[in-house]
Design a protein around this motif. Sequence first.
Motif, PDB file in Angstrom:
ATOM      1  N   ARG A  78       1.876   1.835  -3.606  1.00  0.00           N
ATOM      2  CA  ARG A  78       0.736   2.143  -4.391  1.00  0.00           C
ATOM      3  C   ARG A  78       0.064   3.375  -4.188  1.00  0.00           C
ATOM      4  O   ARG A  78      -0.190   4.105  -5.405  1.00  0.00           O
ATOM      5  CB  ARG A  78      -0.412   1.052  -4.183  1.00  0.00           C
ATOM      6  CG  ARG A  78      -1.425   0.955  -5.211  1.00  0.00           C
ATOM      7  CD  ARG A  78      -2.471  -0.272  -4.951  1.00  0.00           C
ATOM      8  NE  ARG A  78      -1.775  -1.482  -5.090  1.00  0.00           N
ATOM      9  CZ  ARG A  78      -1.349  -2.284  -6.188  1.00  0.00           C
ATOM     10  NH1 ARG A  78      -1.771  -1.691  -7.235  1.00  0.00           N
ATOM     11  NH2 ARG A  78      -0.695  -3.467  -5.967  1.00  0.00           N
ATOM     12  N   ASP A  79       0.211   3.706  -3.156  1.00  0.00           N
ATOM     13  CA  ASP A  79      -0.320   5.433  -2.792  1.00  0.00           C
ATOM     14  C   ASP A  79       0.576   6.464  -3.390  1.00  0.00           C
ATOM     15  O   ASP A  79       0.085   7.499  -3.477  1.00  0.00           O
ATOM     16  CB  ASP A  79      -0.191   5.477  -1.446  1.00  0.00           C
ATOM     17  CG  ASP A  79      -1.374   4.679  -0.500  1.00  0.00           C
ATOM     18  OD1 ASP A  79      -2.333   4.140  -1.250  1.00  0.00           O
ATOM     19  OD2 ASP A  79      -1.522   4.658   0.735  1.00  0.00           O
ATOM     20  N   THR A 115       3.863   2.576 -10.873  1.00  0.00           N
ATOM     21  CA  THR A 115       3.520   1.078 -10.567  1.00  0.00           C
ATOM     22  C   THR A 115       2.694   0.673 -11.856  1.00  0.00           C
ATOM     23  O   THR A 115       2.445  -0.682 -11.836  1.00  0.00           O
ATOM     24  CB  THR A 115       2.239   0.963  -9.271  1.00  0.00           C
ATOM     25  OG1 THR A 115       1.412   2.048  -9.829  1.00  0.00           O
ATOM     26  CG2 THR A 115       2.957   1.543  -8.154  1.00  0.00           C
ATOM     27  N   ILE A 145       0.996  -1.265   0.000  1.00  0.00           N
ATOM     28  CA  ILE A 145      -0.057  -0.017  -0.052  1.00  0.00           C
ATOM     29  C   ILE A 145       1.086   1.185  -0.021  1.00  0.00           C
ATOM     30  O   ILE A 145       0.883   2.156  -0.819  1.00  0.00           O
ATOM     31  CB  ILE A 145      -1.007   0.109   1.307  1.00  0.00           C
ATOM     32  CG1 ILE A 145      -1.950  -1.254   1.037  1.00  0.00           C
ATOM     33  CG2 ILE A 145      -1.801   1.387   1.275  1.00  0.00           C
ATOM     34  CD1 ILE A 145      -2.855  -1.008  -0.044  1.00  0.00           C
ATOM     35  N   ILE A 146       2.113   1.284   0.760  1.00  0.00           N
ATOM     36  CA  ILE A 146       2.818   2.443   0.990  1.00  0.00           C
ATOM     37  C   ILE A 146       3.255   2.912  -0.419  1.00  0.00           C
ATOM     38  O   ILE A 146       3.623   4.170  -0.835  1.00  0.00           O
ATOM     39  CB  ILE A 146       3.754   2.256   2.160  1.00  0.00           C
ATOM     40  CG1 ILE A 146       4.755   3.607   2.014  1.00  0.00           C
ATOM     41  CG2 ILE A 146       4.804   0.999   1.282  1.00  0.00           C
ATOM     42  CD1 ILE A 146       5.634   3.256   3.133  1.00  0.00           C
ATOM     43  N   GLY A 156       1.363   6.449  -6.544  1.00  0.00           N
ATOM     44  CA  GLY A 156       0.755   6.814  -7.803  1.00  0.00           C
ATOM     45  C   GLY A 156       0.987   6.029  -8.993  1.00  0.00           C
ATOM     46  O   GLY A 156       1.959   5.067  -8.835  1.00  0.00           O
ATOM     47  N   SER A 198       7.379  12.307   0.515  1.00  0.00           N
ATOM     48  CA  SER A 198       6.443  11.271  -0.015  1.00  0.00           C
ATOM     49  C   SER A 198       6.788   9.880   0.701  1.00  0.00           C
ATOM     50  O   SER A 198       6.026   8.905   0.750  1.00  0.00           O
ATOM     51  CB  SER A 198       5.969  10.986  -1.057  1.00  0.00           C
ATOM     52  OG  SER A 198       6.910  10.791  -1.974  1.00  0.00           O
TER      53      SER A 198
END
Length: 541
Positions: A133-134, A140, A130-131, A136, A469
């Motif tokens: 994929r968030d 990915t 998740i870290i 953007g 980020s």
Amino acid sequence: MEACMEEQAAGAWVPCNFQLSNWAVEPAAWSSAAAFPAESEHIDQIYVTTSNWIPFSGGEQQLIEYYAAAQQHYPITEEEAHAESLEVVLHNMDELEIYKNDPIRLFQEAAQDLEAETNVMSMKMHRYPIIIRDLGDQYTVPRTVAIGPYHHARPELRKAEPVKHAAAYHCIREAGCSVLEMYGEVASAADEARRLRLYGKDVMEGFSNDDDFRHMMFFDACFLVQYMAWFIHLSDEAEAMDPTLRSFFCSNHSGVHHDVWLLENQLPWTVVQAVMKFKDVELEKFVGRWRDLLCDRKDVEERSFDDFDGSYHYQPPHLLALLRYYIVGTRRYPAADGDVGKLKSLSISVGAIELAEIGIALKADDDAEAPELVNIRLTKGILFAELSLAPLSLNYSRANRLVNMAAFELCTTPSFMDAQPEDSAVCSYLLLLSMLVNRVEDVHELRKQGVLQGGGGLTDKQALAFFTSLQSLPNGLCIADTMVQIESYRVHRKEWTKIYSFYYRNKNTILKVVSAIGALVGVLSTLVGILVKLKSFRAAP
């Protein structure tokens, strides 16, 4: 590269005329080994035909049929749907009866599945955590070509499918082997990957039979091997590669370079090796070209890669892992010498300006032949110290590669603190940089000290946004060891760091005062000189 530029100037690349629904092989060429023509002739039996594919027995012998079927949708009748749903219901009832008589079995199977998943954790083709994929889609999602099943169904990537057909054709011709020889090796490796469940269960359910999966693995592996061969010789016009295939790689080099680094766009390395048994690839040169990817500065003459061991020491799960292995490197410096037990507290973050205030200067590590991310160290001098780390010329491509290498570490290393420093080196490197920059001035400090290099790429604001980020990345041994060394330096040189901190914060004022004093001394010296001359003049007879 000049050849690439010439081909791009000649016009946009036009895909070769290999159609998904009609690319075929003579049935006689697949029926048996005895039926094969001479080795110099058999490959020419692969041709383009306008006739429909006529299936014949043998799963392996339906290699090309997969691509025709994959592009079509065959609706089922209402009666077939009813029969299928009834079969599912009856199957579920049987399972419920089993679990009713033996309720612990359900939990046991779940535990066994989890254990099996953990046992192949280092070999799996992982999905993004998740870290990551968030961050953007730019980090990915593939842009040009899908490699493996995770993004295979994306319609925007289908234009590359005919190229995979062409790549397989030329790969077999250049290897000088039969179709069945190469395909048999790939199919065996693909079956093993499926048996070990190296890809996610959800995506594998989309393949109705083993043949579909084997076909995809074969074409994708041939494409990847041909790309690697092109990348090694991209400036060699004499390299024997089909001009149309070379044109595709030249025209789409940015997109393909991006895509082969994606965590979710990987093939099991054993599948790639199955093709490389027949098609020779100078793997040392391929890895060597990527090894110093973090910097803009390149050697005019290509250096030998003395540390390359052909991946025999390290058997990677896929190409991304292989490239990361050599970019991370091996730690050359010892860990902190037990100072952590003498510290009352430990800072969990530090800024570039804060380091400068206590006399720790940032330094680009240029001691190695190529920068290695794992080698972060603090070198203490008589008065000052240096924190050295691999230099980075940051642009979007390098940011993408760093993010995907970090994603691999997050998926394959359950506990960073219990693993080797190399296992979390990319995450540690990125986390340290994210700690060092909290404002644009910090980014400027990194540029001034040579850690961030190059005039192009991301601006200071863009670099700041990228690093901030990543502040939620977990701590690894490299970053923990660095923070211990910094805190130890701060404590053991407490009085000196206070003095230097006062000077650093007020150095502009101090310099102005010193300059003013210097000017005043100059004026006074001049006046004294004048007075001395006047006195000597009056004393003269």
